[in-house]
Design a protein around this motif. Structure first.
Motif, PDB file in Angstrom:
ATOM      1  N   CYS A   1      27.432 -42.224  -7.412  1.00  0.00           N
ATOM      2  CA  CYS A   1      28.304 -41.502  -6.488  1.00  0.00           C
ATOM      3  C   CYS A   1      29.762 -41.904  -6.707  1.00  0.00           C
ATOM      4  N   HIS A   2      30.618 -40.946  -6.926  1.00  0.00           N
ATOM      5  CA  HIS A   2      32.051 -41.213  -7.107  1.00  0.00           C
ATOM      6  C   HIS A   2      32.702 -41.693  -5.812  1.00  0.00           C
ATOM      7  N   GLU A   3      32.131 -41.329  -4.690  1.00  0.00           N
ATOM      8  CA  GLU A   3      32.738 -41.642  -3.394  1.00  0.00           C
ATOM      9  C   GLU A   3      32.458 -43.055  -2.907  1.00  0.00           C
ATOM     10  N   CYS A   4      31.192 -43.500  -3.045  1.00  0.00           N
ATOM     11  CA  CYS A   4      30.840 -44.805  -2.481  1.00  0.00           C
ATOM     12  C   CYS A   4      30.227 -45.766  -3.493  1.00  0.00           C
ATOM     13  N   GLY A   5      29.951 -45.291  -4.718  1.00  0.00           N
ATOM     14  CA  GLY A   5      29.399 -46.145  -5.745  1.00  0.00           C
ATOM     15  C   GLY A   5      27.885 -46.295  -5.721  1.00  0.00           C
ATOM     16  N   ALA A   6      27.194 -45.582  -4.849  1.00  0.00           N
ATOM     17  CA  ALA A   6      25.731 -45.654  -4.802  1.00  0.00           C
ATOM     18  C   ALA A   6      25.160 -45.320  -6.174  1.00  0.00           C
ATOM     19  N   THR A   7      24.035 -45.896  -6.499  1.00  0.00           N
ATOM     20  CA  THR A   7      23.426 -45.757  -7.815  1.00  0.00           C
ATOM     21  C   THR A   7      23.022 -44.328  -8.144  1.00  0.00           C
ATOM     22  N   ASP A   8      22.493 -43.585  -7.155  1.00  0.00           N
ATOM     23  CA  ASP A   8      21.986 -42.240  -7.405  1.00  0.00           C
ATOM     24  C   ASP A   8      22.552 -41.266  -6.371  1.00  0.00           C
ATOM     25  N   ASP A   9      23.503 -40.479  -6.793  1.00  0.00           N
ATOM     26  CA  ASP A   9      24.186 -39.523  -5.915  1.00  0.00           C
ATOM     27  C   ASP A   9      23.421 -38.203  -5.877  1.00  0.00           C
ATOM     28  N   THR A  10      22.458 -38.116  -4.951  1.00  0.00           N
ATOM     29  CA  THR A  10      21.684 -36.892  -4.769  1.00  0.00           C
ATOM     30  C   THR A  10      22.251 -36.108  -3.591  1.00  0.00           C
ATOM     31  N   ALA A  11      21.769 -34.901  -3.404  1.00  0.00           N
ATOM     32  CA  ALA A  11      22.174 -34.117  -2.235  1.00  0.00           C
ATOM     33  C   ALA A  11      21.759 -34.848  -0.962  1.00  0.00           C
ATOM     34  N   GLN A  12      20.582 -35.453  -0.981  1.00  0.00           N
ATOM     35  CA  GLN A  12      20.117 -36.169   0.206  1.00  0.00           C
ATOM     36  C   GLN A  12      20.990 -37.388   0.484  1.00  0.00           C
ATOM     37  N   HIS A  13      21.467 -38.049  -0.567  1.00  0.00           N
ATOM     38  CA  HIS A  13      22.408 -39.168  -0.391  1.00  0.00           C
ATOM     39  C   HIS A  13      23.659 -38.684   0.335  1.00  0.00           C
ATOM     40  N   THR A  14      24.189 -37.549  -0.085  1.00  0.00           N
ATOM     41  CA  THR A  14      25.375 -36.989   0.558  1.00  0.00           C
ATOM     42  C   THR A  14      25.083 -36.638   2.009  1.00  0.00           C
ATOM     43  N   LEU A  15      23.942 -36.045   2.264  1.00  0.00           N
ATOM     44  CA  LEU A  15      23.588 -35.617   3.608  1.00  0.00           C
ATOM     45  C   LEU A  15      23.379 -36.790   4.552  1.00  0.00           C
ATOM     46  N   GLU A  16      22.751 -37.870   4.073  1.00  0.00           N
ATOM     47  CA  GLU A  16      22.337 -38.944   4.976  1.00  0.00           C
ATOM     48  C   GLU A  16      23.100 -40.260   4.863  1.00  0.00           C
ATOM     49  N   GLU A  17      23.689 -40.563   3.689  1.00  0.00           N
ATOM     50  CA  GLU A  17      24.129 -41.930   3.474  1.00  0.00           C
ATOM     51  C   GLU A  17      25.603 -42.134   3.119  1.00  0.00           C
ATOM     52  N   CYS A  18      26.164 -41.307   2.288  1.00  0.00           N
ATOM     53  CA  CYS A  18      27.495 -41.573   1.741  1.00  0.00           C
ATOM     54  C   CYS A  18      28.541 -41.678   2.848  1.00  0.00           C
ATOM     55  N   ARG A  19      29.240 -42.800   2.858  1.00  0.00           N
ATOM     56  CA  ARG A  19      30.248 -43.056   3.899  1.00  0.00           C
ATOM     57  C   ARG A  19      31.383 -42.030   3.884  1.00  0.00           C
ATOM     58  N   ARG A  20      31.655 -41.477   2.732  1.00  0.00           N
ATOM     59  CA  ARG A  20      32.754 -40.503   2.606  1.00  0.00           C
ATOM     60  C   ARG A  20      32.556 -39.309   3.536  1.00  0.00           C
TER      61      ARG A  20
END
Length: 122
Positions: free
Chosen positions: A67-86
């Motif tokens: 993820c370019h926004e938070c550095g998470a290992t796997d930037d999936t749509a679900q990551h964006t929906l549930e986790e990414c701080r951005r």
């Protein structure tokens, strides 16, 4: 025609996550009188778009799936929906509207039922 379409979705080779999210509310989705799918919403629903996972594994346009926004290992749509701080502000708005469960199936359910029970236009 709708029945054939619904049946053909059962045998689909691709898009299974999206299909499984929408199939339980298929009738509500078809009968919605309001609300369209924006470009960004289609990206979230399909997982195809500006997500590191997709751009790395499918489109071959990124060197890693991170993820370019938070550095998470796997930037999936679900990551964006549930986790990414951005996306915390947008997530808070979404959670206020549909509740805390942001699984794709829950979002699809809320979308299928939201416009039927709410005066969206104010």
């Amino acid at each position: 025609m709708r029945d054939r379409w619904k049946t053909s979705l059962e045998d689909a080779l691709y898009g299974k996550l999206t299909i499984e999210a929408i199939r339980p509310v298929f009738g509500q989705w078809i009968q919605r009188e309001h609300g369209s799918l924006s470009f960004r919403l289609v990206q979230v629903m399909t997982g195809h778009g500006c997500f590191g996972h997709y751009l790395y594994r499918v489109a071959r346009r990124e060197p890693t799936p991170s993820c370019h926004e938070c550095g998470a290992t796997d930037d999936t749509a679900q990551h964006t929906l549930e986790e990414c701080r951005r996306w915390d502000p947008q997530r808070r708005t979404l959670v206020a509207e549909i509740g805390g469960d942001l699984l794709l199936s829950s979002v699809a359910f809320a979308m299928g039922n939201y416009y039927r029970h709410t005066d969206f236009c104010g």
